[in-house]
Design an enzyme around this catalytic site. Structure first.
Site, mmCIF file in Angstrom:
data_model
loop_
_atom_site.group_PDB
_atom_site.id
_atom_site.type_symbol
_atom_site.label_atom_id
_atom_site.label_comp_id
_atom_site.label_asym_id
_atom_site.label_seq_id
_atom_site.Cartn_x
_atom_site.Cartn_y
_atom_site.Cartn_z
ATOM 1 N N ARG A 97 12.911 -5.543 -4.117
ATOM 2 C CA ARG A 97 13.502 -6.738 -3.498
ATOM 3 C C ARG A 97 13.033 -8.019 -4.181
ATOM 4 O O ARG A 97 11.829 -8.193 -4.409
ATOM 5 C CB ARG A 97 13.145 -6.755 -2.008
ATOM 6 C CG ARG A 97 13.856 -7.830 -1.213
ATOM 7 C CD ARG A 97 13.595 -7.651 0.258
ATOM 8 N NE ARG A 97 12.170 -7.452 0.535
ATOM 9 C CZ ARG A 97 11.673 -7.312 1.760
ATOM 10 N NH1 ARG A 97 12.467 -7.323 2.798
ATOM 11 N NH2 ARG A 97 10.376 -7.151 1.937
ATOM 12 N N HIS A 127 7.850 3.485 -5.520
ATOM 13 C CA HIS A 127 6.884 2.451 -5.145
ATOM 14 C C HIS A 127 5.471 2.779 -5.604
ATOM 15 O O HIS A 127 4.572 1.948 -5.507
ATOM 16 C CB HIS A 127 6.915 2.255 -3.621
ATOM 17 C CG HIS A 127 6.183 1.050 -3.140
ATOM 18 N ND1 HIS A 127 5.043 1.130 -2.373
ATOM 19 C CD2 HIS A 127 6.427 -0.277 -3.307
ATOM 20 C CE1 HIS A 127 4.617 -0.082 -2.075
ATOM 21 N NE2 HIS A 127 5.437 -0.960 -2.632
ATOM 22 N N TYR A 161 -3.722 -11.269 -5.224
ATOM 23 C CA TYR A 161 -3.631 -10.146 -4.285
ATOM 24 C C TYR A 161 -4.904 -9.311 -4.407
ATOM 25 O O TYR A 161 -5.424 -9.126 -5.506
ATOM 26 C CB TYR A 161 -2.454 -9.222 -4.637
ATOM 27 C CG TYR A 161 -1.065 -9.725 -4.341
ATOM 28 C CD1 TYR A 161 -0.785 -11.081 -4.188
ATOM 29 C CD2 TYR A 161 -0.009 -8.835 -4.242
ATOM 30 C CE1 TYR A 161 0.501 -11.524 -3.943
ATOM 31 C CE2 TYR A 161 1.294 -9.266 -4.004
ATOM 32 C CZ TYR A 161 1.539 -10.616 -3.854
ATOM 33 O OH TYR A 161 2.820 -11.057 -3.618
ATOM 34 N N HIS A 285 -3.776 -6.647 0.092
ATOM 35 C CA HIS A 285 -2.700 -5.747 -0.306
ATOM 36 C C HIS A 285 -3.169 -4.317 -0.546
ATOM 37 O O HIS A 285 -2.356 -3.404 -0.674
ATOM 38 C CB HIS A 285 -2.036 -6.302 -1.579
ATOM 39 C CG HIS A 285 -0.738 -5.682 -1.937
ATOM 40 N ND1 HIS A 285 -0.595 -4.784 -2.979
ATOM 41 C CD2 HIS A 285 0.507 -5.816 -1.398
ATOM 42 C CE1 HIS A 285 0.666 -4.397 -3.064
ATOM 43 N NE2 HIS A 285 1.360 -5.010 -2.121
#
Length: 410
Positions: A97, A127, A161, A285
């Site tokens: 996305r 992913h 992150y 994360h």
């Protein structure tokens, strides 16, 4: 701005230093695994690992997943350069996305350079964060080396992150990573990918089994505890399993940055579960799963949250930390720091609201001075060599409600 006091202090991430006996990273990995905690540990070692695919004549092939990467990525050019002389495979997720356009562009550039580009399996987002090199070493042995991560191959976000990287030459793990790439490129599917947990093949089932195992340990009076850190907890089956484990007497600490559908502290249901969220300078994360396992502690890292989309609709990989010293680092440096945070942590209440950690401790004012503890600032100080691990405040004792007591109160 005219208010420098409002800015974060700059810091320089800790660079990976090889031991004196190792001439390069590959020799280091033949001796032991390497764990990096970004952004406190520099991401340069990961980029260098992948760049070696092009620069090191002993590297024969490279396989790489790409979900999100930065605009001026050094990783994609390294893959393109390597393709001139070596076998290079890239699994590029086109439906990441907000990054669809750049990923399509990268995929075309890679294909034009001769890279074998795949887009994963139909209906499943890729992913997982994997890189695999095959190298003919100076001793005449051909070995696999792998990088497995919790975050994207993006040097820009690696500065803001928090994520974990495992670099390893472990034969079991690297063989399993090879099999995952075979799965992703539709060459072959295996019933399992041990010692890895792979979604949607067996990740949900094995997570449920690990939680149930802790409950069984608790029932028999053996050490039983779960500490899990992730972005979200939404899967109904996982939540129900955690409730059952709590009722069996398992102490459960969840560090969940975002959405959490579980309700902690409900009498007779989740008495032994605590949930905290940490929002600070860096975006939390990393995904970490720690199980006491009756005294034989196990630690896993990976790309998946406990959400239906991660467990059933994506290709995800969770991998074990085999090295005892690295397991201790994850538990005693990283997780313990987050559990001790009393400045940036918010604690989830049973009604779904959040309060500050210091409020949950019954304090009227936020802590100050030596009583204040910010996990991210502490981890920066550790990376800079300014703080010892002993600076983490001891965890306050929590009474674990045993099954017999819970039964009497129902």
């Amino acid at each position: 701005t005219g208010h420098p006091d409002l800015k974060f202090k700059t810091f320089v991430p800790r660079e990976l230093r090889l031991t004196a006996k190792s001439q390069d990273l590959f020799e280091e990995l033949r001796r032991h695994d390497v764990l990096l905690h970004h952004p406190f540990d520099a991401y340069d070692a990961v980029v260098s690992f992948i760049e070696s695919a092009a620069e090191d004549d002993r590297v024969l092939s490279v396989k790489q997943t790409l979900y999100r990467t930065n605009e001026h990525s050094l990783i994609v050019p390294a893959l393109i350069a390597a393709a001139a002389q070596k076998e290079v495979t890239a699994v590029v997720e086109l439906k990441a996305r907000f990054d669809e356009a750049s990923n399509i562009r990268w995929a075309r550039d890679l294909e034009d350079a001769g890279v074998q580009v795949f887009h994963g399996l139909v209906g499943l987002k890729t992913h997982c964060k994997l890189s695999l090199l095959v190298r003919h070493d100076p001793d005449g042995v051909t070995r696999r080396y792998a990088h497995l991560g919790t975050g994207n191959y993006n040097a820009a976000t690696a500065r803001i992150y928090t994520d974990l990287s495992l670099l390893t030459a472990d034969p079991e793990i690297t063989a399993a990573v090879h099999d995952v790439f075979s799965f992703l490129t539709a060459y072959a599917e295996h019933p399992n990918y041990e010692p890895l947990m792979v979604a949607p093949v067996d990740l949900a089932e094995r997570c449920l089994a690990l939680i149930a195992r802790e409950a069984e340990h608790a029932r028999h009076g053996r050490p039983a505890r779960i500490i899990a850190k992730m972005n979200a907890v939404l899967d109904k089956n996982i939540i129900m399993a955690l409730y059952r484990a709590s009722q069996a007497g398992v102490k459960i600490d969840l560090i969940v940055r975002g959405m959490c559908a579980l309700r902690p502290g409900v009498r007779g249901v989740s008495d032994n579960i605590a949930v905290r969220s940490i929002v600070g300078r860096f975006l939390e994360h990393s995904r970490i799963f720690c199980f006491a396992n009756g005294g034989q502690e196990e630690v896993y890292l990976g790309s998946a949250d406990w959400m239906p989309r991660n467990l059933y609709e994506r290709i995800e990989v969770i991998y074990p930390v085999k090295d005892a010293l690295l397991r201790e680092r994850v538990k005693n440096e990283i997780l313990e720091a987050y559990l001790a945070d009393n400045l940036k942590a918010r604690v989830l209440q049973k009604d779904g609201s959040y309060i500050r950690a210091w409020q949950a401790q019954g304090k009227r004012k936020p802590p100050s001075g030596s009583a204040a503890f910010n996990a991210q600032e502490f981890l920066i100080a550790v990376a800079e060599g300014k703080q010892p691990l002993e600076a983490i405040p001891p965890e306050p004792p929590k009474r674990v409600r045993r099954p017999a007591l819970l039964e009497r109160e129902r």
